[in-house]
Motif scaffolding. Structure first.
Motif, mmCIF file in Angstrom:
data_model
loop_
_atom_site.group_PDB
_atom_site.id
_atom_site.type_symbol
_atom_site.label_atom_id
_atom_site.label_comp_id
_atom_site.label_asym_id
_atom_site.label_seq_id
_atom_site.Cartn_x
_atom_site.Cartn_y
_atom_site.Cartn_z
ATOM 1 N N ILE A 90 0.234 34.612 -9.898
ATOM 2 C CA ILE A 90 -1.017 33.862 -9.402
ATOM 3 C C ILE A 90 -1.057 33.871 -7.713
ATOM 4 N N PRO A 91 -1.804 34.797 -7.275
ATOM 5 C CA PRO A 91 -1.888 35.094 -5.855
ATOM 6 C C PRO A 91 -2.975 33.875 -5.119
ATOM 7 N N ILE A 92 -2.301 33.256 -4.280
ATOM 8 C CA ILE A 92 -3.413 32.395 -3.307
ATOM 9 C C ILE A 92 -3.348 32.848 -2.011
ATOM 10 N N VAL A 121 3.181 31.376 -8.940
ATOM 11 C CA VAL A 121 2.214 31.101 -7.688
ATOM 12 C C VAL A 121 3.152 31.985 -6.329
ATOM 13 N N VAL A 122 2.173 32.719 -5.684
ATOM 14 C CA VAL A 122 2.722 33.423 -4.609
ATOM 15 C C VAL A 122 1.841 33.061 -3.463
ATOM 16 N N THR A 123 1.724 32.625 -2.400
ATOM 17 C CA THR A 123 0.698 32.335 -1.234
ATOM 18 C C THR A 123 0.953 33.572 -0.353
ATOM 19 N N ALA A 124 -0.063 33.761 0.603
ATOM 20 C CA ALA A 124 -0.182 34.660 1.349
ATOM 21 C C ALA A 124 -1.065 34.389 2.547
ATOM 22 N N SER A 125 -0.954 34.802 3.607
ATOM 23 C CA SER A 125 -1.699 34.289 4.871
ATOM 24 C C SER A 125 -1.664 35.169 6.145
ATOM 25 N N PRO A 126 -2.770 35.697 6.810
ATOM 26 C CA PRO A 126 -2.631 36.469 7.923
ATOM 27 C C PRO A 126 -2.222 35.664 9.234
ATOM 28 N N SER A 179 -5.936 42.572 0.373
ATOM 29 C CA SER A 179 -5.399 43.957 -0.219
ATOM 30 C C SER A 179 -4.146 43.844 -1.012
ATOM 31 N N LEU A 180 -3.384 42.952 -0.346
ATOM 32 C CA LEU A 180 -2.211 42.506 -0.985
ATOM 33 C C LEU A 180 -2.465 41.439 -2.144
ATOM 34 N N ALA A 181 -3.080 40.796 -1.907
ATOM 35 C CA ALA A 181 -3.727 39.687 -3.010
ATOM 36 C C ALA A 181 -4.024 40.400 -4.227
ATOM 37 N N ALA A 182 -4.866 41.407 -4.015
ATOM 38 C CA ALA A 182 -5.378 42.276 -5.158
ATOM 39 C C ALA A 182 -4.177 42.899 -5.878
ATOM 40 N N GLU A 183 -3.256 43.400 -5.077
ATOM 41 C CA GLU A 183 -2.144 43.902 -5.947
ATOM 42 C C GLU A 183 -1.044 42.948 -6.588
ATOM 43 N N LEU A 184 -0.965 41.938 -5.939
ATOM 44 C CA LEU A 184 -0.169 40.939 -6.486
ATOM 45 C C LEU A 184 -0.893 40.478 -7.997
ATOM 46 N N GLY A 209 11.791 33.422 -1.279
ATOM 47 C CA GLY A 209 10.637 32.617 -0.748
ATOM 48 C C GLY A 209 9.394 32.859 -1.744
ATOM 49 N N GLN A 210 8.200 32.085 -1.594
ATOM 50 C CA GLN A 210 7.142 32.107 -2.432
ATOM 51 C C GLN A 210 5.794 32.388 -1.523
ATOM 52 N N HIS A 211 6.143 32.647 -0.127
ATOM 53 C CA HIS A 211 5.231 32.852 0.716
ATOM 54 C C HIS A 211 5.222 33.992 1.475
ATOM 55 N N ILE A 212 4.357 35.018 1.579
ATOM 56 C CA ILE A 212 4.253 36.215 2.284
ATOM 57 C C ILE A 212 3.383 36.076 3.517
ATOM 58 N N GLU A 213 3.945 36.295 4.627
ATOM 59 C CA GLU A 213 3.302 35.917 5.849
ATOM 60 C C GLU A 213 2.873 37.542 6.397
ATOM 61 N N LEU A 214 1.938 37.755 6.624
ATOM 62 C CA LEU A 214 1.285 38.991 7.322
ATOM 63 C C LEU A 214 0.807 38.816 8.611
ATOM 64 N N GLY A 215 0.529 39.805 9.497
ATOM 65 C CA GLY A 215 0.165 40.037 10.663
ATOM 66 C C GLY A 215 -1.385 39.413 10.793
ATOM 67 N N ILE A 216 -1.999 39.385 11.960
ATOM 68 C CA ILE A 216 -3.341 39.256 11.950
ATOM 69 C C ILE A 216 -4.598 40.271 11.374
#
Length: 815
Positions: A549-551, A470-475, A532-537, A518-525
């Motif tokens: 498993i991108p969330i 699992v990898v999470t991402a958020s803007p 787009s990142l979630a799709a490539e993950l 880490g397992q969280h990727i933080e992006l700018g707003i």
């Protein structure tokens, strides 16, 4: 697939139809322009004659594919097939230099949408595409109009078509591979991630959101090559725009290279008086240059000398005297993006320590009769012009797909490139089993958004090997979407890592440790970057055999901002879980700008996506595990969750304790909904259907009706999209196992009026009226909200307890 050949009669008939079709009058008008120098190959200059021969053959094949699609096969619909011969021609030299002298099997390339025929032509010469496909461009089961990973028969690294979105995909693929390599050392290596894009794509905001992201500046494997033909669909691009673009890339710490002039022009610039010639060419407005391209060769000299001072004109005239009219017309066309030697020299300058952009100056339509025409975007060559191109290319319309003779230098280059670019499939790693549920129970009163945070923590305890995937991402909304606990346990992934200056602050609740584990990727707003990142993950499994498993979490009101890249990522096969939270007018104090309305209805309509809006914590646990299972399945799909910050009494869910009944409830939740009524469905006088955070009002309305002597059934819908899917599948022979959920919720032999209520647009559940043909009242949000308490907002929009009960009384009374 049967090969479709075109005989002379078919060509004549097709050409007659071409002339008679009013929709094609613009295309034929290009014939009226003055003749140019296009009677011989002009696509690329190179010291390697064999490579130039390949470039010319690529131009021919790409142009002939489009010609075959438009004139070579029957068109009973009368709808223009279309294609982009000019846009393909401007990319021919760039792509020939890349594929036949630069790329390795580890590289991945995104090809601009309008150059898809060039990609297919190259794949054909590499032996990857059967000849039978060359006549199938834009036909059912054939070559797609734009490159498609999922639908094209040959190798396509990135789906493109939505301009600007496909261009950024290699950035996120590079980032995904970096993340993958940090967490799973056995990940296969990768090479460069290359985008081939048109200069008009630079107008897209998605491009700049990606370029300026702080992590991107460290991706030395990212290379963009801009086809700088200075034309968009409608216009010639202003000169100032090009200078601005170069400065913006440099400001974002990209290496900026320019492939401006071909070797012949460089030689002329180096001669006596060449500095005047170079200054004239550099200062010439794009529009003037385009006009010179369309001028008769006899006019080119005069146009070059016009507007100059007498002294400079004299120097330039003396220099140009060495060139005949035709040679001079060719010379001014000698741009770097068509010079194979110059392209290769530019590629050799790429700095692998930071991202690189190459502005390759080209001519739209280079080598074709419509070269440089300001309106050539969708234009097609006529039959006579195709015959001229065939002669220039050493080809024939009667045998358009001929390969290079065996033993020739060109054939050997193609064979060597094919061997160099051949990829061995990466062994696929299986995702660990996904549990059906956790052993821990939920709080008595909680929200679905809060439950998301607990879910991720519980996943690490219950299935640690699965949680590793699992990898999470958020803007920039990780903490406000309840990822704080997950981040505290797993850390934030960063390319370089950063010193944590708050590590000794005991009052800090969120521990923001950035490192390579880490397992969280933080992006700018930037929600576009997020999806787009979630799709490539979500594509790492198919690319390198290492599934993730991108969330991705974002505020639900901003789903609309990310809608285009999100759906395009799904089209490309990028599976992910997107969580929109907080949501609805339930977020009342934030005001109308943060109260989402249309997301449940919109996401219901997206292919290969299951939308969930669970009302209760246990429902969220079950559905999230199901979504993970679906994403992990190579043949599965993606998921959208709409969650709420509203605390809800979990006892309203009446989750059975008996193991058999509990499993039955879980099956119903995953099928799209379940009944909360204590009485059986046949006793319903009216049925109330709710979804998500509004379920307390629905349950309260049922109690209110019971006090008035009206027996109301209560249905909790967990997934409107699954219920709609069940309705469509209900009468099909090959119905799914879960399509019977509608009969369990709304038995056909016991009709009752329906009242549907949702904290969103009422259209979301309006289709339920078609299940049994019941009279239905749809309640929801149909106008913009304002700052208020949740109860006030519910009353304002007519989704409060009293409004639901009143609607039910109206229908029950009418019965």
């Amino acid at each position: 697939m049967t090969e479709q050949r075109r005989d002379d009669a078919g060509r004549r008939d097709g050409d007659a139809a071409h002339r008679e079709d009013p929709a094609r009058q613009f295309e034929t008008s290009i014939q009226a322009d003055p003749p140019t120098t296009n009677s011989r190959p002009l696509t690329a200059s190179s010291g390697d004659d064999a490579l130039s021969e390949i470039s010319q053959r690529v131009l021919w094949l790409a142009t002939a594919m489009i010609d075959a699609a438009n004139r070579g096969r029957p068109n009973p619909d009368g709808v223009k097939v279309g294609g982009h011969q000019a846009s393909s021609a401007s990319m021919t030299g760039i792509m020939t230099a890349l594929w036949f002298s630069e790329l390795t099997a580890l590289d991945r390339v995104s090809v601009k949408p309008h150059a898809s025929p060039v990609l297919h032509a190259i794949n054909y010469l590499l032996g990857e595409l059967d000849e039978s496909y060359l006549t199938t461009l834009r036909s059912l089961g054939g070559l797609q109009p734009y490159p498609s990973r999922a639908k094209d028969p040959d190798t396509v690294d990135f789906s493109t078509g939505s301009v600007g979105i496909g261009a950024t995909a290699p950035i996120w693929a590079a980032l995904a591979h970096r993340y993958l390599s940090d967490r799973f050392p056995e990940t296969p290596p990768a090479g460069r991630f290359i985008s081939l894009l048109g200069d008009a794509e630079m107008d897209e905001g998605a491009v700049w959101e990606a370029i300026i992201d702080p992590e991107v500046r460290q991706l030395g494997e990212v290379v963009w090559i801009v086809d700088l033909n200075r034309q968009s669909l409608d216009r010639v691009i202003p000169d100032t725009q090009i200078r601005r673009l170069r400065g913006m890339f440099a400001a974002a710490d990209w290496q900026v290279l320019a492939c401006t002039w071909g070797r012949r022009l460089q030689t002329a610039f180096a001669a006596e008086g060449g500095d005047v010639f170079e200054a004239r060419m550099r200062r010439m407005p794009n529009e003037e240059y385009q006009r010179i391209l369309r001028a008769h060769p006899e006019e080119v000299r005069r146009r070059l000398l016009s507007g100059m001072t007498e002294g400079d004109a004299t120097v330039l005239d003396r220099l140009l005297a060495a060139y005949g009219d035709l040679d001079l017309a060719e010379l001014v066309r000698d741009l770097g993006g068509h010079d194979l030697d110059e392209l290769q020299s530019t590629f050799a300058q790429i700095d692998d320590t930071r991202p690189t952009v190459i502005f390759a100056y080209t001519i739209k339509g280079r080598g074709l009769a419509l070269e440089g025409h300001p309106s050539n975007h969708a234009a097609q060559l006529t039959l006579e012009q195709m015959q001229e191109l065939a002669v220039a290319s050493g080809m024939s319309l009667d045998e358009p797909w001929r390969r290079f003779p065996e033993g020739s230098a060109a054939a050997q280059i193609c064979a060597d490139a094919a061997a160099r670019l051949r990829r061995d499939p990466s062994p696929a790693v299986a995702v660990p089993p996904v549990p059906c549920e956790f052993e821990w129970r939920h709080k008595a009163v909680t929200s679905t958004q809060a439950t998301l945070g607990h879910f991720l923590s519980d996943l690490r305890r219950a299935a640690p090997e699965l949680a590793e995937r699992v990898v999470t991402a958020s803007p920039d909304v990780a903490s406000s979407t309840n990822l704080g606990g997950w981040i505290n346990k797993t850390g934030v992934w960063s390319l370089a890592g950063r010193h944590d200056w708050f590590a000794d602050d005991r009052e800090r609740l969120l521990k923001w440790h950035e490192n390579a584990r880490g397992q969280h990727i933080e992006l700018g707003i930037a929600e576009v970057n997020l999806v787009s990142l979630a799709a490539e993950l979500g594509l790492t499994g198919s690319r390198w055999g290492q599934p993730l498993i991108p969330i991705a979490t974002l505020y639900d009101p901003f789903i609309g901002r990310a809608l285009e890249p999100w759906t395009f990522g799904l089209y490309a096969g990028g599976r992910s879980i997107v969580v929109g939270t907080p949501s609805g007018v339930t977020l009342a104090p934030e005001g109308g700008a943060h109260q989402s309305i249309g997301t449940p209805s919109i996401t219901l309509e997206i292919p290969e996506l299951t939308s969930w809006e669970p009302a209760f914590a246990q429902d969220l646990e079950w559905t999230m595990l199901e979504a993970i299972r679906d994403v992990a399945d190579p043949a599965g799909g993606s998921a959208y969750f709409r969650l709420s910050t509203r605390p809800v009494d979990q006892s309203l869910a009446r989750v059975p304790e008996d193991a058999l009944l509990r499993e039955r409830r879980r099956e119903e939740v995953l099928a799209g909904g379940y009944r909360l009524s204590e009485h059986p469905a046949p006793e319903d006088e009216v049925t109330l259907v709710g979804v998500g955070a509004i379920m307390p009002e629905v349950c309260a309305a049922a109690d209110r009706l019971a006090g008035l002597g009206v027996r109301a059934g209560v249905v909790c819908a967990t997934s409107p999209s699954l219920l709609f899917r069940a309705l469509r599948e209900r009468d099909r022979v090959a119905a799914s196992a879960r399509s019977g959920i509608l009969q369990r919720l709304f038995p056909s032999e016991h009709p009752a009026p329906l009242v549907t209520a949702v904290d969103a647009h009422p259209h979301t559940l309006a289709f339920l009226a078609g299940v049994r043909g019941d009279r239905t009242r749809t309640l929801g949000v149909t106008h913009f909200g304002q700052g208020a308490s949740a109860s006030d907002a519910y009353r304002l929009h007519g989704i409060d307890t009293e409004s639901i009960a009143a609607a039910a009384l109206d229908l029950a009374g009418a019965a």
